[in-house]
Design a protein around this motif. Structure first.
Motif, PDB file in Angstrom:
ATOM      1  N   UNK A 180     -17.601 -18.949 -45.932  1.00 21.59           N
ATOM      2  CA  UNK A 180     -18.170 -17.924 -45.535  1.00 21.59           C
ATOM      3  C   UNK A 180     -19.372 -18.488 -44.371  1.00 21.59           C
ATOM      4  N   UNK A 181     -18.769 -17.953 -43.448  1.00 23.31           N
ATOM      5  CA  UNK A 181     -19.913 -18.487 -42.031  1.00 23.31           C
ATOM      6  C   UNK A 181     -20.039 -17.298 -41.208  1.00 23.31           C
ATOM      7  N   UNK A 182     -21.294 -16.867 -41.193  1.00 24.81           N
ATOM      8  CA  UNK A 182     -22.091 -15.774 -40.561  1.00 24.81           C
ATOM      9  C   UNK A 182     -22.628 -16.372 -39.407  1.00 24.81           C
ATOM     10  N   UNK A 214     -21.908  -9.939 -47.645  1.00 22.73           N
ATOM     11  CA  UNK A 214     -23.261  -9.079 -47.455  1.00 22.73           C
ATOM     12  C   UNK A 214     -24.590  -9.796 -47.801  1.00 22.73           C
ATOM     13  N   UNK A 215     -24.511 -10.653 -48.467  1.00 25.96           N
ATOM     14  CA  UNK A 215     -25.752 -11.545 -48.716  1.00 25.96           C
ATOM     15  C   UNK A 215     -26.090 -12.511 -47.804  1.00 25.96           C
ATOM     16  N   UNK A 216     -24.901 -13.191 -47.076  1.00 36.07           N
ATOM     17  CA  UNK A 216     -24.995 -14.090 -45.953  1.00 36.07           C
ATOM     18  C   UNK A 216     -25.425 -13.301 -44.866  1.00 36.07           C
ATOM     19  N   UNK A 217     -25.096 -12.134 -44.509  1.00 35.78           N
ATOM     20  CA  UNK A 217     -25.310 -11.549 -43.142  1.00 35.78           C
ATOM     21  C   UNK A 217     -26.811 -10.890 -43.060  1.00 35.78           C
ATOM     22  N   UNK A 218     -27.089 -10.530 -44.476  1.00 35.20           N
ATOM     23  CA  UNK A 218     -28.583  -9.625 -44.572  1.00 35.20           C
ATOM     24  C   UNK A 218     -29.762 -10.497 -43.920  1.00 35.20           C
ATOM     25  N   UNK A 219     -29.692 -11.859 -44.074  1.00 34.32           N
ATOM     26  CA  UNK A 219     -30.947 -12.367 -43.112  1.00 34.32           C
ATOM     27  C   UNK A 219     -30.981 -12.016 -41.751  1.00 34.32           C
ATOM     28  N   UNK A 270     -18.185 -12.908 -38.324  1.00 23.59           N
ATOM     29  CA  UNK A 270     -18.212 -13.849 -39.498  1.00 23.59           C
ATOM     30  C   UNK A 270     -16.600 -14.186 -39.557  1.00 23.59           C
ATOM     31  N   UNK A 271     -16.581 -15.540 -40.184  1.00 21.56           N
ATOM     32  CA  UNK A 271     -15.459 -16.077 -40.525  1.00 21.56           C
ATOM     33  C   UNK A 271     -15.458 -16.171 -42.158  1.00 21.56           C
ATOM     34  N   UNK A 272     -14.497 -15.763 -42.821  1.00 20.08           N
ATOM     35  CA  UNK A 272     -14.407 -15.642 -44.294  1.00 20.08           C
ATOM     36  C   UNK A 272     -12.998 -16.180 -44.742  1.00 20.08           C
ATOM     37  N   UNK A 273     -12.990 -17.078 -45.883  1.00 20.37           N
ATOM     38  CA  UNK A 273     -11.831 -17.427 -46.402  1.00 20.37           C
ATOM     39  C   UNK A 273     -11.103 -16.381 -47.467  1.00 20.37           C
ATOM     40  N   UNK A 274      -9.949 -16.253 -47.783  1.00 19.56           N
ATOM     41  CA  UNK A 274      -9.058 -15.541 -48.424  1.00 19.56           C
ATOM     42  C   UNK A 274      -9.378 -15.155 -49.756  1.00 19.56           C
ATOM     43  N   UNK A 275     -10.247 -16.063 -50.299  1.00 22.19           N
ATOM     44  CA  UNK A 275     -10.779 -15.781 -51.891  1.00 22.19           C
ATOM     45  C   UNK A 275     -12.062 -15.496 -51.803  1.00 22.19           C
ATOM     46  N   UNK A 276     -12.760 -14.941 -50.974  1.00 25.22           N
ATOM     47  CA  UNK A 276     -14.009 -14.314 -50.790  1.00 25.22           C
ATOM     48  C   UNK A 276     -14.166 -13.112 -51.154  1.00 25.22           C
TER      49      UNK A 276
END
Length: 468
Positions: A104-106, A124-129, A112-118
């Motif tokens: 998970x990279x925001x 949501x939590x990584x983007x909120x800040x 964002x870039x997100x792996x298939x198991x996420x």
């Protein structure tokens, strides 16, 4: 191909699967190993998944190695991330479990870039800040990739569209065992197919998508006694038709048991929830929802200004694994007569066994679509109808009666996420004829040997068409 294999060969560590084990950075587990059960059991506990082996991948190359192995041995490959969309016919001989693809990279500039198991909660939590938010589903416990490849209709769909509309790129492994980067200009046919076509043409290992700037929203749900359902739904019909696109709404008839976690006003009886998510000024959203608050006594009011991290409260979906079924249809209208039929079949005094019956209003950005063509075939639908019940004959038979009662308004279509296209009938409901033909052509191009089990429906439809 079928999912039946010679089980004895698959359980011998010196047998053919040992060749694959040696190529993996992840792990492979057969029926006789304790890890098999945990990896193959989906969130939908009513769905049995019994592949010959489960491959817990850790890299895209693990996925490619599994596909190449399956291709060379005449096997099929299925994929499971969170198991919310599980179907036993999609397990394949080898089931790839993608939980290990957990990147998970925001990016603060808005993607964002997100792996298939996420699952969505981590995004949501990584983007909120950064004050950012994804177009997630009604539950943040759902997997990102499965939701997005099925189109992805969420609690903000009228305002921002569906999740597939915001995709920038996919990293995939195709049925020929090749790792590919997919964008609007690189393999544009796959870019079309993977936004709405589920995994029929490739296995997604990562996805990149735009985020929206939405630190807070006004919304949640207000609840009424079911005895007031007819009055409230009649008002909701007129009210929702005039809502600006900053609003997305649905109503749901609930029958929740008296158990821990269920609020006392809702426990052990039928209630009606009006779900509401508003992305404009909070005062405007409150004023709009007040128009419904005055229709009948509100027994529970959860609609306030909230951080986006509380988006799950709009639908309040369960997160614990459950043995449920959740069939759905799409409607071209929801008239007074349709509302009457729905209440007769599923409202107070109907004897409905369903835990939930939901009608969701569509339109707005959902109807317009994104910047690029996609395989999501249902932009013209104006409402969706969903029934959620325990996985027994009573709930199944009732949902069929409910849908039959509203057949006059049934579009004939179904969202891929609520009706995975694992046979000819559901394939033809999930996609219009032109889109289905295009998906078949793309599947044959990138998976000539039919390795991807989720793509097998294209061949079923092909065979049926030839026979006709």
């Amino acid at each position: 191909m079928t999912t039946d294999v010679d089980r004895s060969a698959s359980t011998e560590h010196g047998g053919p699967f040992e060749e694959l084990r040696e190529r993996l950075t992840g792990s492979l587990h057969t029926l006789d190993e304790p890890e098999y059960g945990a990896l193959s059991t989906p969130w939908l506990l009513a769905v049995p998944m019994r592949p010959a082996a489960v491959v817990a991948v850790r890299t895209a190359e693990d996925v490619a190695a599994t596909v190449r192995y399956a291709r060379s041995h005449g096997h099929t490959v299925g994929v499971q991330a969170t198991g919310h969309g599980a179907n036993s016919s999609l397990a394949g001989h080898l089931l790839i479990a993608t939980a290990g693809l957990d990147e998970v990279t925001v990016h603060a500039e808005g993607w964002a870039r997100v792996g298939a198991g996420v699952k969505w909660l981590r995004v949501i939590e990584a983007a909120a800040p950064y004050g950012l938010a994804p177009l997630n589903g009604s539950s943040s416990d759902v997997g990102v990739v499965g939701f997005t490849t099925g189109g992805g209709v969420g609690p903000l769909s009228r305002t921002f569209g569906i999740a597939a509309d915001l995709v920038r790129a996919f990293d995939v492994v195709t049925g020929d065992g090749v790792v590919r980067r997919v964008t609007p200009t690189e393999h544009p046919d796959l870019f079309f197919a993977l936004r709405g076509g589920k995994g029929s043409t490739a296995i997604v290992t990562a996805v990149e998508f735009d985020l929206i700037h939405l630190p807070t929203f006004y919304g949640g749900a207000i609840y009424f006694d079911a005895d007031d359902a007819a009055t409230v739904i009649a008002r909701w019909r007129d009210w929702s038709a005039r809502l600006p696109e900053e609003a997305t709404t649905s109503f749901a008839l609930f029958q929740l048991p008296a158990m821990p976690g269920v609020p006392e006003p809702l426990a052990g009886k039928m209630t009606l929830a009006i779900r509401f998510a508003w992305t404009g000024a909070s005062e405007s959203g409150r004023a709009l929802l007040d128009q419904l608050r005055g229709v009948a006594p509100v027994i529970l009011d959860d609609a306030v200004v909230k951080p986006y991290t509380a988006i799950d409260s709009v639908h309040a979906d369960p997160v614990d694994p459950m043995p449920v079924i959740d069939p759905a249809i799409l409607l071209d209208d929801f008239t007074e007569a349709a509302a009457d039929r729905l209440l007769a079949a599923a409202g107070p005094g109907s004897g409905s066994p369903q835990i939930l019956v939901e009608v969701r209003a569509l339109g707005g950005a959902y109807a317009r679509g994104g910047s690029y063509p996609d395989a999501f075939s249902h932009r013209s639908a104006r409402f969706s109808l969903l029934a959620v019940g325990m996985a027994d004959d009573s709930a199944r038979e009732h949902s069929e009666r409910l849908f039959a009662a509203l057949s006059e308004w049934d579009t004939g279509g179904i969202w891929p996420n609520f009706g995975p296209a694992y046979d000819e009938q559901t394939a033809r409901r999930a996609y219009d004829a032109a889109t289905l033909q295009r998906l078949m052509d793309i599947a044959r191009k990138y998976d000539p040997d039919g390795v991807l089990q989720v793509g097998a429906f294209t061949r079923m439809v092909d065979v049926a068409a030839e026979a006709a």
